[in-house]
Design a protein around this motif. Structure first.
Motif, PDB file in Angstrom:
ATOM      1  N   HIS A   1     -52.370  39.132 -77.912  1.00 19.65           N
ATOM      2  CA  HIS A   1     -52.719  40.282 -77.079  1.00 19.65           C
ATOM      3  C   HIS A   1     -51.467  40.967 -76.541  1.00 19.65           C
ATOM      4  O   HIS A   1     -51.428  42.192 -76.391  1.00 19.65           O
ATOM      5  N   THR A   2     -50.448  40.168 -76.220  1.00 20.36           N
ATOM      6  CA  THR A   2     -49.191  40.736 -75.714  1.00 20.36           C
ATOM      7  C   THR A   2     -48.575  41.664 -76.758  1.00 20.36           C
ATOM      8  O   THR A   2     -48.129  42.777 -76.444  1.00 20.36           O
ATOM      9  N   TYR A   3     -48.553  41.208 -78.004  1.00 21.25           N
ATOM     10  CA  TYR A   3     -48.007  42.028 -79.090  1.00 21.25           C
ATOM     11  C   TYR A   3     -48.741  43.367 -79.166  1.00 21.25           C
ATOM     12  O   TYR A   3     -48.120  44.434 -79.252  1.00 21.25           O
ATOM     13  N   ALA A   4     -50.071  43.303 -79.148  1.00 25.43           N
ATOM     14  CA  ALA A   4     -50.868  44.528 -79.259  1.00 25.43           C
ATOM     15  C   ALA A   4     -50.610  45.463 -78.079  1.00 25.43           C
ATOM     16  O   ALA A   4     -50.389  46.668 -78.255  1.00 25.43           O
ATOM     17  N   CYS A   5     -50.633  44.917 -76.873  1.00 30.40           N
ATOM     18  CA  CYS A   5     -50.491  45.759 -75.675  1.00 30.40           C
ATOM     19  C   CYS A   5     -49.097  46.363 -75.564  1.00 30.40           C
ATOM     20  O   CYS A   5     -48.948  47.522 -75.175  1.00 30.40           O
ATOM     21  N   TRP A   6     -48.084  45.592 -75.911  1.00 27.22           N
ATOM     22  CA  TRP A   6     -46.721  46.136 -75.875  1.00 27.22           C
ATOM     23  C   TRP A   6     -46.566  47.268 -76.893  1.00 27.22           C
ATOM     24  O   TRP A   6     -45.949  48.293 -76.611  1.00 27.22           O
ATOM     25  N   ASN A   7     -47.131  47.085 -78.083  1.00 28.35           N
ATOM     26  CA  ASN A   7     -47.060  48.138 -79.102  1.00 28.35           C
ATOM     27  C   ASN A   7     -47.799  49.394 -78.672  1.00 28.35           C
ATOM     28  O   ASN A   7     -47.327  50.511 -78.887  1.00 28.35           O
ATOM     29  N   LEU A   8     -48.956  49.211 -78.062  1.00 28.35           N
ATOM     30  CA  LEU A   8     -49.759  50.360 -77.637  1.00 28.35           C
ATOM     31  C   LEU A   8     -49.121  51.078 -76.458  1.00 28.35           C
ATOM     32  O   LEU A   8     -49.135  52.314 -76.378  1.00 28.35           O
ATOM     33  N   THR A   9     -48.568  50.308 -75.532  1.00 24.90           N
ATOM     34  CA  THR A   9     -47.898  50.917 -74.387  1.00 24.90           C
ATOM     35  C   THR A   9     -46.698  51.739 -74.841  1.00 24.90           C
ATOM     36  O   THR A   9     -46.366  52.768 -74.242  1.00 24.90           O
ATOM     37  N   ALA A  10     -46.043  51.286 -75.903  1.00 23.15           N
ATOM     38  CA  ALA A  10     -44.908  52.025 -76.463  1.00 23.15           C
ATOM     39  C   ALA A  10     -45.371  53.157 -77.373  1.00 23.15           C
ATOM     40  O   ALA A  10     -44.557  53.761 -78.069  1.00 23.15           O
ATOM     41  N   ARG A  11     -46.675  53.426 -77.369  1.00 23.64           N
ATOM     42  CA  ARG A  11     -47.288  54.525 -78.120  1.00 23.64           C
ATOM     43  C   ARG A  11     -47.102  54.374 -79.625  1.00 23.64           C
ATOM     44  O   ARG A  11     -46.821  55.338 -80.357  1.00 23.64           O
ATOM     45  N   GLY A  12     -47.279  53.142 -80.095  1.00 21.83           N
ATOM     46  CA  GLY A  12     -47.222  52.898 -81.529  1.00 21.83           C
ATOM     47  C   GLY A  12     -48.446  53.479 -82.233  1.00 21.83           C
ATOM     48  O   GLY A  12     -49.503  53.690 -81.630  1.00 21.83           O
ATOM     49  N   ASN A  13     -48.305  53.736 -83.511  1.00 22.11           N
ATOM     50  CA  ASN A  13     -49.394  54.275 -84.319  1.00 22.11           C
ATOM     51  C   ASN A  13     -50.524  53.245 -84.445  1.00 22.11           C
ATOM     52  O   ASN A  13     -50.274  52.091 -84.813  1.00 22.11           O
ATOM     53  N   LEU A  14     -51.757  53.666 -84.146  1.00 16.14           N
ATOM     54  CA  LEU A  14     -52.879  52.722 -84.127  1.00 16.14           C
ATOM     55  C   LEU A  14     -53.115  52.078 -85.494  1.00 16.14           C
ATOM     56  O   LEU A  14     -53.359  50.877 -85.585  1.00 16.14           O
ATOM     57  N   ALA A  15     -53.065  52.896 -86.545  1.00  7.51           N
ATOM     58  CA  ALA A  15     -53.323  52.353 -87.882  1.00  7.51           C
ATOM     59  C   ALA A  15     -52.252  51.327 -88.262  1.00  7.51           C
ATOM     60  O   ALA A  15     -52.554  50.293 -88.862  1.00  7.51           O
ATOM     61  N   PHE A  16     -50.997  51.606 -87.895  1.00 10.89           N
ATOM     62  CA  PHE A  16     -49.905  50.680 -88.200  1.00 10.89           C
ATOM     63  C   PHE A  16     -50.095  49.354 -87.460  1.00 10.89           C
ATOM     64  O   PHE A  16     -49.971  48.277 -88.048  1.00 10.89           O
ATOM     65  N   ILE A  17     -50.418  49.422 -86.171  1.00 13.95           N
ATOM     66  CA  ILE A  17     -50.595  48.204 -85.373  1.00 13.95           C
ATOM     67  C   ILE A  17     -51.765  47.387 -85.913  1.00 13.95           C
ATOM     68  O   ILE A  17     -51.685  46.156 -86.038  1.00 13.95           O
ATOM     69  N   ALA A  18     -52.871  48.064 -86.237  1.00 14.04           N
ATOM     70  CA  ALA A  18     -54.045  47.366 -86.772  1.00 14.04           C
ATOM     71  C   ALA A  18     -53.703  46.643 -88.066  1.00 14.04           C
ATOM     72  O   ALA A  18     -54.122  45.503 -88.292  1.00 14.04           O
ATOM     73  N   ASN A  19     -52.912  47.300 -88.917  1.00 11.91           N
ATOM     74  CA  ASN A  19     -52.512  46.694 -90.184  1.00 11.91           C
ATOM     75  C   ASN A  19     -51.620  45.476 -89.952  1.00 11.91           C
ATOM     76  O   ASN A  19     -51.760  44.436 -90.621  1.00 11.91           O
ATOM     77  N   GLN A  20     -50.702  45.581 -88.998  1.00  7.49           N
ATOM     78  CA  GLN A  20     -49.816  44.473 -88.679  1.00  7.49           C
ATOM     79  C   GLN A  20     -50.601  43.246 -88.191  1.00  7.49           C
ATOM     80  O   GLN A  20     -50.265  42.110 -88.490  1.00  7.49           O
ATOM     81  N   MET A  21     -51.656  43.518 -87.433  1.00  8.89           N
ATOM     82  CA  MET A  21     -52.428  42.423 -86.842  1.00  8.89           C
ATOM     83  C   MET A  21     -53.519  41.881 -87.768  1.00  8.89           C
ATOM     84  O   MET A  21     -54.180  40.892 -87.444  1.00  8.89           O
ATOM     85  N   GLY A  22     -53.737  42.554 -88.897  1.00  8.14           N
ATOM     86  CA  GLY A  22     -54.717  42.062 -89.857  1.00  8.14           C
ATOM     87  C   GLY A  22     -56.122  42.566 -89.622  1.00  8.14           C
ATOM     88  O   GLY A  22     -57.089  41.973 -90.114  1.00  8.14           O
ATOM     89  N   HIS A  23     -56.269  43.691 -88.882  1.00  3.12           N
ATOM     90  CA  HIS A  23     -57.589  44.298 -88.702  1.00  3.12           C
ATOM     91  C   HIS A  23     -57.866  45.258 -89.862  1.00  3.12           C
ATOM     92  O   HIS A  23     -56.941  45.883 -90.392  1.00  3.12           O
ATOM     93  N   SER A  24     -59.140  45.400 -90.213  1.00  3.12           N
ATOM     94  CA  SER A  24     -59.487  46.291 -91.325  1.00  3.12           C
ATOM     95  C   SER A  24     -59.295  47.753 -90.946  1.00  3.12           C
ATOM     96  O   SER A  24     -59.018  48.602 -91.792  1.00  3.12           O
ATOM     97  N   ASP A  25     -59.460  48.091 -89.670  1.00  2.00           N
ATOM     98  CA  ASP A  25     -59.191  49.438 -89.168  1.00  2.00           C
ATOM     99  C   ASP A  25     -58.832  49.328 -87.689  1.00  2.00           C
ATOM    100  O   ASP A  25     -58.775  48.229 -87.142  1.00  2.00           O
ATOM    101  N   TYR A  26     -58.592  50.467 -87.041  1.00  2.00           N
ATOM    102  CA  TYR A  26     -58.125  50.388 -85.657  1.00  2.00           C
ATOM    103  C   TYR A  26     -59.251  50.467 -84.628  1.00  2.00           C
ATOM    104  O   TYR A  26     -59.001  50.595 -83.427  1.00  2.00           O
TER     105      TYR A  26
END
Length: 416
Positions: free
Chosen positions: A350-375
């Protein structure tokens, strides 16, 4: 139509004279066995039939019963034997049929859930005597002493059994009454950067622990994936890792949750941490890891797992690999020493996801990194970390539009 012939007792338990022949009758686990022998009801034949009945029952209890061995010339009885409708017997039939589609570890969880439900509702109950109120009472009894998540797992498993019973004609419309309880969705509880630093500097006394925590936080791997990560999964230039496997509580390697590999690009802290972990792992021999693809198929990975209990072991005999419960214990000690608020190790994901989102990372990129099928999962779980109304976001979008306008002059500019 000829009148049916009434059977009469022949002086031995389960032996009847039926017209001009002998009939053997017995029950086993709720199933009636009735066989007409086709021999005259003489005293010798009746005694022989009694012995045959006893032998058949013994074979049934010894799980060595083959009907044709005992009653090869039996005529079909007036009332054909019926399959037992006791819950316990039906469940015994259902379990091996379900097991072929799930892993052995999942099978163990399913069997435990079914056993709890059967004990609660009554193993000897006949399926066609159950009413919706019985299922509703089961829900009441289960939730009285258990967590909502546990009860919902039990109900989901039991409903699968009931739907199987419905599909095979044993009962009607019972499965739909195993309604799950509403469960509140707890927000993620990520580490702040200050907490992460305290965990690294105060909680982790060994460099391998520091490296493991850094990799967990800066890759977002699930705990089982982190514990199964190997030297061979890391790119030579440390730019990325490939998540190929996970490890279960029983120490079994399996494919990741999505059943497919994924590539995770690495932040600098993760790259440095992996260098330390690889230097330690390279002191160990490679091993053949049996990775289960499903219940019936597996592959063999020749690899050196990065994290091993042997690195810091005080005892002579320890496991080769961490399992989730062992990692939970280690994590709890690290958190306790650091002085930060207690939380489970899954919060590093969860820390990885929240830090990426707070830094305004691209949703599709973060979802792919975490192994989700979509965001969609990111939006659902981490919605409050997605700053959707930031003035800076509006400025960023407008700058992008202006860029596009220079390429395609027909786009509106300056609000016109």
């Amino acid at each position: 139509m000829a009148n049916s012939v009434a059977a009469r007792p022949a002086g031995y338990t389960g032996i009847e004279v039926h017209g001009q022949t002998i009939r053997v009758d017995f029950m086993y686990k709720g199933v009636r066995h009735r066989h007409t022998l086709g021999v005259e009801p003489t005293r010798a034949n009746i005694k022989h039939a009694a012995g045959l009945r006893s032998a058949a029952l013994f074979a049934l209890k010894s799980d060595n019963y083959v009907e044709a061995d005992y009653f090869p010339n039996s005529r079909p009885a007036e009332t054909a034997p019926q399959t037992s409708r006791r819950l316990d017997d039906l469940c015994d039939r259902y379990k091996p049929l379900k097991a072929v589609d799930i892993t052995r570890e999942t099978q163990s969880r399913y069997e435990n859930a079914l056993n709890v439900c059967l004990e609660t509702i009554g193993r000897d109950r006949l399926i066609d005597t159950l009413l919706p109120v019985d299922i509703q009472q089961l829900r009441v009894d289960l939730i009285a002493t258990r967590a909502v998540s546990t009860v919902n797992h039990y109900l989901a498993t039991f409903s699968g059994f009931l739907y199987w019973c419905e599909n095979n004609g044993y009962c009607k419309e019972l499965g739909k009454h195993c309604t799950r309880f509403t469960k509140s969705n707890k927000d993620p509880d990520p580490l702040s950067f200050e907490e992460y630093q305290a965990l690294i500097e105060k909680g982790c006394l060994h460099p391998i622990d520091k490296a493991a925590v850094a990799v967990a936080v800066y890759t977002g791997l699930r705990p089982g994936e982190l514990l199964a990560l190997a030297v061979e999964d890391v790119a030579e230039d440390f730019s990325k890792i490939i998540v190929r496997r996970s490890i279960t509580q029983s120490g079994t390697f399996k494919v990741p949750k999505t059943n497919k590999e994924r590539t995770v690009l690495l932040f600098p802290p993760a790259q440095e941490a992996l260098k330390a972990l690889i230097a330690d792992a390279e002191q160990r021999e490679s091993a053949d890891l049996q990775v289960w693809l499903n219940r019936h198929e597996s592959r063999t990975d020749r690899a050196r797992v990065l994290l091993s209990p042997k690195t810091q072991a005080r005892r002579k005999v320890v496991n080769d690999y961490f399992v989730p419960s062992a990692w939970n214990s280690k994590w709890a000690n690290l958190v306790r020493r650091s002085g930060i608020r207690s939380r489970p190790p899954y919060q590093t994901r969860h820390t990885y996801a929240c830090w990426n989102l707070t830094a305004r990372g691209n949703l599709a990129f973060i979802a792919n990194q975490m192994g989700h099928s979509d965001y969609s999962m990111l939006v659902k779980v981490y919605g409050r970390w997605i700053d959707s109304e930031s003035p800076s976001e509006l400025e960023r979008i407008w700058a992008g539009m202006q860029n596009m306008a220079q390429i395609a002059p027909n786009l509106p500019q300056n609000g016109t």
